[in-house]
Design a protein around this motif. Structure first.
Motif, PDB file in Angstrom:
ATOM      1  N   PHE A 461      -2.641   0.917  -3.581  1.00  0.00           N
ATOM      2  CA  PHE A 461      -2.250   0.341  -2.296  1.00  0.00           C
ATOM      3  C   PHE A 461      -3.246  -0.730  -1.859  1.00  0.00           C
ATOM      4  O   PHE A 461      -4.439  -0.682  -2.171  1.00  0.00           O
ATOM      5  N   GLU A 463      -4.863  -2.494   1.754  1.00  0.00           N
ATOM      6  CA  GLU A 463      -5.259  -1.959   3.072  1.00  0.00           C
ATOM      7  C   GLU A 463      -5.550  -0.452   2.983  1.00  0.00           C
ATOM      8  O   GLU A 463      -5.054   0.339   3.779  1.00  0.00           O
ATOM      9  N   GLY A 657      10.148  -2.313  -3.571  1.00  0.00           N
ATOM     10  CA  GLY A 657      10.303  -2.632  -2.160  1.00  0.00           C
ATOM     11  C   GLY A 657      11.339  -1.793  -1.457  1.00  0.00           C
ATOM     12  O   GLY A 657      11.368  -1.732  -0.223  1.00  0.00           O
ATOM     13  N   ALA A 660       9.920   0.741   0.934  1.00  0.00           N
ATOM     14  CA  ALA A 660       9.060   0.289   2.028  1.00  0.00           C
ATOM     15  C   ALA A 660       9.478   0.990   3.325  1.00  0.00           C
ATOM     16  O   ALA A 660      10.653   1.331   3.533  1.00  0.00           O
ATOM     17  N   ARG A 661       8.526   1.174   4.186  1.00  0.00           N
ATOM     18  CA  ARG A 661       8.770   1.988   5.379  1.00  0.00           C
ATOM     19  C   ARG A 661       9.838   1.451   6.325  1.00  0.00           C
ATOM     20  O   ARG A 661      10.513   2.250   6.984  1.00  0.00           O
ATOM     21  N   PRO A 836       0.139   1.187   6.892  1.00  0.00           N
ATOM     22  CA  PRO A 836       0.751  -0.152   6.934  1.00  0.00           C
ATOM     23  C   PRO A 836       2.214  -0.102   6.508  1.00  0.00           C
ATOM     24  O   PRO A 836       2.586   0.688   5.626  1.00  0.00           O
ATOM     25  N   PRO A 837       3.058  -0.919   7.105  1.00  0.00           N
ATOM     26  CA  PRO A 837       4.473  -0.959   6.688  1.00  0.00           C
ATOM     27  C   PRO A 837       4.642  -1.318   5.221  1.00  0.00           C
ATOM     28  O   PRO A 837       5.659  -0.993   4.608  1.00  0.00           O
ATOM     29  N   THR A 838       3.639  -1.974   4.632  1.00  0.00           N
ATOM     30  CA  THR A 838       3.742  -2.363   3.228  1.00  0.00           C
ATOM     31  C   THR A 838       3.501  -1.211   2.271  1.00  0.00           C
ATOM     32  O   THR A 838       3.785  -1.337   1.076  1.00  0.00           O
ATOM     33  N   HIS A 839       2.966  -0.100   2.769  1.00  0.00           N
ATOM     34  CA  HIS A 839       2.760   1.061   1.906  1.00  0.00           C
ATOM     35  C   HIS A 839       4.096   1.746   1.657  1.00  0.00           C
ATOM     36  O   HIS A 839       4.695   2.308   2.581  1.00  0.00           O
ATOM     37  N   PRO A 840       4.600   1.745   0.439  1.00  0.00           N
ATOM     38  CA  PRO A 840       5.893   2.406   0.200  1.00  0.00           C
ATOM     39  C   PRO A 840       5.750   3.920   0.205  1.00  0.00           C
ATOM     40  O   PRO A 840       4.675   4.463  -0.056  1.00  0.00           O
TER      41      PRO A 840
END
Length: 893
Positions: A461, A463, A657, A660-661, A836-840
């Motif tokens: 990941f 961040e 993707g 993704a959250r 973070p929203p980018t963390h799937p």
């Protein structure tokens, strides 16, 4: 001990208990006298039932001076049987149906009752050779319709025994104690007047009928015109359920031992302001009283069984705890050497100063070390086992919390005690992590990673400092900033994981402990003067900022922020997932509550020595991994699981993707309280556990959904009872939870090997349970082999296995049961985005299971880019259906 001289006012111990109850029945015949799980009786109905039973008992020859064995479940008929016996001037002998048959036989032979009253579900052993009376059969006719027996005996005198109890004594053999009518009548009248019981009061009876507290619980509400609530002892084993019963039934008086109330408040339960708490049977500590402070009153009761329940009493506060003064109405014709040490204050009250012998207290039972009394037959359970181990640690002794299961008698437990390592625990700075001679010098003072930490860094990941767990507390008064900061430093000192710094050394990632004094920075924000909406916005903005201010390399890995608000202050703790799991949250919440109360009051700390550190445990696991050869039976066991029967979880998009959250959604399904209770208590009537059912149902549902013969689930467990260490990890702070692939062949009985699981069929629960048991035997070594083994051939073979795509976390009562006490209470609020929203999401499907308000809630988290909501809903319905059917099959329902 004698009662004070002088007039006794309205107390007249010559009036028997049944006459006091009859007076109430005459005054309020239609008021509810007693309620149980099946219904309720008014005072008129209770007296009618007691009269009917008395008639049957008299016909059987019961009269003054006789004894009646009462072997009944916790139902309304128990109260009727006691009153019926007292009416005849006889003494009742309470026989707890949950006690071992050998003990009941011993007591029955010694007491020699004229009749033994039982019910269908507590039918007495015919080998006792005692005449029996079935209470339900005796009451099949309309209450009061059976005429009195001719020639009924005269009433008993005040000195005739009213009931017979058996104490543990000091030898282990039960010692008979005869309690007269005078004693119980006097103490009930004193309690009614002193405690202020009124007809609108309700008492929840929880004690075993064989202890003296039970007489107070059962009879006090009845002589006061109140309502007695009788339930089975299940709530006592589940503090959260007990708290719910207190609220639902409007209970105003609750009695128990300090350890019981400690367990209850440790769940985060706050006593209602209408509640009066009566404590007895053990030493009452300031921390327990402080946790009970919101109650209307907390009273400390003391006295040996021989004096009829209690002989001293006092209303207490956290800074003023005594045994009180002798009470009127106490039986006082004999002096008893109790073995307790006391100091009389100038005002006449008595301070308790410990014991003059080696007796110990377990749930209010005094037992000499060496006595052969079984831990669980006197009310012990898993929670009390952990608390017993904690109390031993505070006394400088070590007792593994698993020991009561392996050595349940006091004598065998005593043999398992050992002294803690010599030397006081460090008070400042993290304990050093000694380097191994074979390690590079650069690694000195550092620790290896735990398996869960390897998993985290292996995900790649960005961040990585933003993956946090919040704890948000409401505060009942403005805290002292200096005291709070001192408590946070003390927590970091006790738990080195909170000081962790993750560094690269000698080609590997390691953990270096830091300075506890700066480990948990505390911010102080004054939002007074803002309206509620503005204060909420300011709080959320600060929380979002703090989420980005954790630093894995330089620290800190946890932060605290205090918020002054007109609507009530708040305290926010943020901890990175690398140093935190669910048990960590419970431990920190409980210890912070205790530390603040004790530090602010100037009391001595009662937390005891620090638990083993997560850094030390990581060292143990790495040493084990380094000692393992390339080929081991455990590795072979993992490789032989039915991986070939697993199929990918059906999805409609495979790109990373898609998890993704922003694409995630959560469905919730629930079991009603009745079905949930069947699932949660399945172990009482079957060889299976609740976890067996949950894993089996989800595995079978996923296999059907995937068209496979097997399923692979990543199952989360707390990891605190690892057989890989002799250390007690029950209060260790750190990321110790285990995530283990459970690979299960879910085919129904008779299905050909490898054939897909047929929808609608029920899986073979016995076979699934056996597979789950075999996985439990090797689950603790999975993380060692997969992440810590030095040989790439080992880690590579396991890494090449199919990846679990379903995550299962049975959290039980979950985070709403965090054991926090005054001045804190756990609350919810917008604490910002924890990741973070980018963390799937790592899995296409994550299932989390909670117990809330007696329901069983299943949360299904999935991506709309991967699966249609209708498909997940269909899977959820099927797994829920399987869970219910498996529970019914297991229990024969």
């Amino acid at each position: 001990m004698s009662a004070p001289a002088g007039p006794w006012g309205d107390l007249d111990p010559t009036v028997p208990v049944h006459a006091l109850v009859a007076r109430q029945a005459a005054t309020t015949p239609r008021a509810v006298a007693v309620a149980d799980a099946t219904g309720r009786w008014t005072y008129a109905e209770l007296l009618a039932a007691a009269d009917a039973l008395a008639t049957r008992l008299a016909r059987a020859g019961v009269g003054p001076g006789h004894r009646v064995g009462v072997h009944l479940p916790r139902r309304r008929t128990l109260a009727a049987a006691l009153l019926a016996t007292l009416q005849l001037g006889a003494a009742y002998v309470p026989l707890d149906p949950t006690h071992p048959a050998e003990r009941l036989a011993l007591l029955t032979r010694d007491a020699a009752p004229t009749v033994l009253v039982h019910a269908a579900e507590t039918r007495a052993d015919p080998a006792l050779n005692t005449p029996v009376l079935d209470v339900d059969e005796a009451l099949t006719t309309a209450p009061g319709s059976d005429p009195p027996a001719p020639g009924a005996p005269a009433a008993a005198t005040p000195d005739t025994p009213a009931y017979v109890l058996y104490t543990s004594g000091s030898t282990g053999r039960p010692k008979r104690v005869l309690l007269p009518h005078r004693g119980i009548s006097g103490i009930l009248q004193y309690a009614r007047a002193t405690f202020g019981l009124r007809p609108d009061d309700a008492v929840l009876a929880l004690a075993s009928p064989s202890v003296d507290f039970a007489a107070l619980e059962v009879l006090l509400p009845l002589v006061s015109g109140g309502t007695l609530h009788l339930l089975d002892r299940r709530p006592l084993q589940d503090p959260a359920e007990l708290g719910a019963e207190v609220a639902d039934r409007g209970i105003t008086f609750l009695m128990g031992t300090p350890s019981m109330f400690g367990a209850l408040t440790a769940t985060g339960w706050v006593p209602p302001r209408r509640l009066t708490v009566l404590c007895g049977g053990e030493t009452l500590r300031a921390a327990t009283v402080a946790a009970l402070a919101p109650a209307r009153a907390v009273r400390n009761l003391y006295g040996p069984t021989e004096t009829s329940v209690f002989s001293t009493c006092c209303r207490v506060t956290p800074d003023d705890i005594t045994l009180g003064t002798p009470v009127a109405g106490t039986t006082g014709r004999t002096l008893y050497r109790t073995g307790d040490l006391g100091l009389r204050r100038p005002d006449g009250r008595i301070d308790h100063r410990g014991r003059a012998d080696d007796q110990v207290e377990i749930r209010g039972h005094r037992i000499e070390l060496g006595v052969h009394e079984d831990f669980f037959t006197i009310g012990g359970d898993s929670l009390s086992a952990l608390r017993t181990a904690a109390r031993c640690r505070r006394a400088g002794l070590h007792l593994d919390p698993r020991a009561p299961y392996e050595a349940p008698t006091v004598a065998r437990l005593a043999a398992r005690l050992r002294t803690e390592p010599a030397g006081p625990p460090p008070t400042t700075g993290a304990p050093p992590v000694p380097a191994r001679p074979e390690e590079p010098a650069a690694l000195a003072g550092t620790a290896p990673l735990l398996p869960t930490q390897h998993r985290f860094f292996g995900r790649g990941f960005g961040e990585i400092g933003h993956d946090n767990e919040p704890l948000l507390f409401a505060v009942d008064h403005c805290l002292d900033r200096t005291v709070l900061a001192r408590c946070l430093t003390r927590l970091a000192d006790r738990h080195p994981a909170l000081t962790s710094r993750f560094v690269e050394l000698a080609g590997e990632r390691r953990v270096r402990p830091g300075d506890p004094a700066v480990a948990v920075p505390l911010e102080w924000h004054d939002h007074t003067g803002l309206d509620e909406a503005a204060a909420d916005r300011a709080f959320t903005d600060t929380a979002r900022r703090l989420h980005h201010r954790l630093d894995l390399r330089e620290g800190p890995v946890c932060r605290a922020a205090y918020f002054r608000r007109d609507g009530g202050d708040r305290l926010l703790l943020l901890l990175h997932h690398l140093v935190c799991d669910g048990v960590t949250l419970h431990t920190l919440a409980e210890e912070l509550s205790t530390l603040y109360r004790e530090t602010a009051a100037g009391l001595d700390e009662t937390l005891g020595p620090p638990p083993p550190s997560a850094l030390g445990y990581a060292r143990e696991l790495q040493d084990l991994a380094d000692a393992l050869p390339r080929e081991t039976p455990q590795l072979d066991a993992w490789l032989r699981l039915p991986w070939d029967g697993v199929r990918p979880f059906p999805t409609r998009a495979e790109d990373p993707g898609s998890l993704a959250r922003p694409h995630l959604r959560t469905l919730r399904t629930s079991l009603d309280p009745r079905t949930a209770r069947t699932v949660r208590t399945v172990a009482r009537s079957s060889p299976y556990t609740t976890e067996d059912l949950l894993i089996a149902a989800v595995a079978r549902g996923v296999a059907e959904f995937s068209g496979a013969s097997a399923a692979c689930l990543d199952v989360v467990r707390h990891g605190r009872l690892s057989p890989l260490t002799a250390s007690d990890l029950s209060r260790t702070v750190g990321s110790l939870s285990t995530i283990t692939p459970f690979v299960l062949d879910t085919a129904a009985e008779g299905t050909p090997p490898g054939a897909p699981s047929a929808a609608g069929a029920l899986p073979d629960l016995r076979a699934l349970s056996a597979q789950i048991g075999r996985l439990h035997a090797i689950e603790h070594v999975w993380g060692v082999l997969r992440h810590l083994h030095r040989d790439p051939a080992v880690t590579g073979r396991l890494a090449a296995l199919p990846k679990p795509e379903v995550y299962l976390d049975f959290r039980g009562t979950g985070l709403h049961d965090v054991p926090v006490g005054p001045p804190f209470s756990l609350v919810t609020g917008d604490t910002g985005v924890t990741r973070p929203p980018t963390h799937p999401q790592p899995y296409p499907l994550e299932i989390r299971i909670d117990v809330a308000d007696q329901r069983l809630d299943l949360h299904w988290k999935f991506s709309l880019r991967r699966n249609a909501e209708d498909d997940v809903r269909r899977l959820a319905r099927r797994c829920t259906e399987l869970l219910v059917r498996l529970a019914e099959s297991a229990t024969g329902a």
